[in-house]
Design a protein around this motif. Structure first.
Motif, short mmCIF file in Angstrom:
data_model
loop_
_atom_site.label_atom_id
_atom_site.label_comp_id
_atom_site.label_asym_id
_atom_site.label_seq_id
_atom_site.Cartn_x
_atom_site.Cartn_y
_atom_site.Cartn_z
N SER A 44 -35.25 27.89 -0.67
CA SER A 44 -36.65 28.00 -0.17
C SER A 44 -36.64 28.78 0.93
O SER A 44 -36.87 28.28 2.05
N PRO A 45 -36.81 30.14 0.85
CA PRO A 45 -36.83 30.81 2.25
C PRO A 45 -38.15 30.70 3.03
O PRO A 45 -39.15 30.24 2.28
N ALA A 46 -38.13 30.37 4.22
CA ALA A 46 -39.39 30.16 4.93
C ALA A 46 -40.41 31.52 5.01
O ALA A 46 -39.64 32.56 5.12
N PRO A 47 -41.60 31.16 4.97
CA PRO A 47 -42.53 32.44 5.05
C PRO A 47 -42.52 32.89 6.35
O PRO A 47 -42.35 32.03 7.34
N TRP A 48 -42.85 34.28 6.41
CA TRP A 48 -43.39 34.93 7.96
C TRP A 48 -44.57 34.10 8.22
O TRP A 48 -45.42 33.76 7.53
N GLU A 49 -44.63 33.80 9.45
CA GLU A 49 -45.92 33.41 9.91
C GLU A 49 -46.91 34.67 10.72
O GLU A 49 -46.64 34.54 12.09
N LEU A 50 -47.16 35.46 9.77
CA LEU A 50 -47.99 36.48 10.73
C LEU A 50 -49.31 36.14 10.49
O LEU A 50 -49.90 35.59 9.58
N LYS A 51 -50.16 36.50 11.61
CA LYS A 51 -51.37 36.04 12.02
C LYS A 51 -52.62 37.22 11.74
O LYS A 51 -51.99 38.33 12.10
N PRO A 52 -53.73 36.89 11.28
CA PRO A 52 -54.53 38.01 11.18
C PRO A 52 -55.00 39.01 12.47
O PRO A 52 -55.27 39.69 12.79
N ASP A 53 -54.86 37.95 13.75
CA ASP A 53 -55.28 38.73 14.93
C ASP A 53 -54.16 39.37 15.61
O ASP A 53 -54.48 39.45 16.80
N MET A 54 -53.23 39.28 15.14
CA MET A 54 -51.85 39.97 15.82
C MET A 54 -51.40 41.10 15.18
O MET A 54 -51.64 41.37 13.85
N GLY A 55 -50.90 42.16 15.70
CA GLY A 55 -50.16 43.30 15.20
C GLY A 55 -48.89 43.10 15.64
O GLY A 55 -48.40 42.81 16.72
N TYR A 56 -47.96 43.65 14.77
CA TYR A 56 -46.46 43.57 15.08
C TYR A 56 -45.96 44.88 15.00
O TYR A 56 -46.24 45.74 13.79
N ALA A 57 -45.23 45.29 15.84
CA ALA A 57 -44.45 46.64 15.85
C ALA A 57 -42.84 46.84 15.88
O ALA A 57 -42.25 45.55 16.46
N TYR A 58 -42.34 47.72 15.35
CA TYR A 58 -41.02 47.74 15.47
C TYR A 58 -40.89 49.45 16.15
O TYR A 58 -41.20 50.51 15.91
N GLY A 59 -40.49 49.00 17.46
CA GLY A 59 -40.66 50.18 18.65
C GLY A 59 -39.81 51.24 18.49
O GLY A 59 -38.61 51.04 17.53
N LYS A 60 -39.77 52.47 19.29
CA LYS A 60 -39.05 53.83 18.74
C LYS A 60 -37.50 53.33 19.35
O LYS A 60 -36.84 53.98 18.95
N ASP A 61 -37.50 52.41 20.21
CA ASP A 61 -36.09 51.99 20.74
C ASP A 61 -35.75 50.77 19.81
O ASP A 61 -34.41 50.27 20.23
N GLY A 62 -36.00 50.27 18.79
CA GLY A 62 -35.54 49.50 17.87
C GLY A 62 -36.16 47.92 18.24
O GLY A 62 -35.72 46.95 17.58
N SER A 63 -36.72 47.85 19.26
CA SER A 63 -37.36 46.50 19.68
C SER A 63 -38.35 46.18 18.82
O SER A 63 -39.28 46.95 17.96
N THR A 64 -38.69 44.68 18.59
CA THR A 64 -39.83 44.18 18.09
C THR A 64 -40.80 43.55 18.77
O THR A 64 -40.41 43.03 20.04
N LEU A 65 -42.20 43.96 18.55
CA LEU A 65 -43.11 43.55 19.63
C LEU A 65 -44.45 42.87 18.75
O LEU A 65 -44.41 43.03 17.60
#
Length: 91
Positions: free
Chosen positions: A18-39
């Motif tokens: 049973s994989p855990a669901p992502w906890e993405l929230k409507p008031d948040m933005g998620y980015a995969y930066g040009k340098d490979g970082s996640t924000l």
């Protein structure tokens, strides 16, 4: 998002029944930066129209994962076996 991507990159977790669901929230933005970082960014409503302009919905059934080279990938093809097990887990 960094935690979610780490989960996908960890082979032991990929085998969980049973994989855990992502906890993405409507008031948040998620980015995969040009340098490979996640924000993660706290979103506002000032430029919501500009944000949606050019944006695309992610299709259901999309798998995101980090390759051995550290690059973020997505796959929209099948990733589960007929019995619901993850088809790319370790033997």
């Amino acid at each position: 998002m960094a935690a979610a991507l780490t989960m996908l990159a960890t082979p032991a977790l990929a085998q969980r029944a049973s994989p855990a669901p992502w906890e993405l929230k409507p008031d948040m933005g998620y980015a995969y930066g040009k340098d490979g970082s996640t924000l993660a960014y706290k979103m506002g409503t000032n430029n919501a129209g500009l944000l949606l302009k050019g944006a695309k919905k992610v299709p259901r059934g999309t798998l995101f994962f980090i390759g051995q080279n550290g690059q973020l990938y997505m796959r929209s093809g099948p990733y589960l076996e007929g019995d619901g097990k993850f088809m790319f887990g370790s033997n």
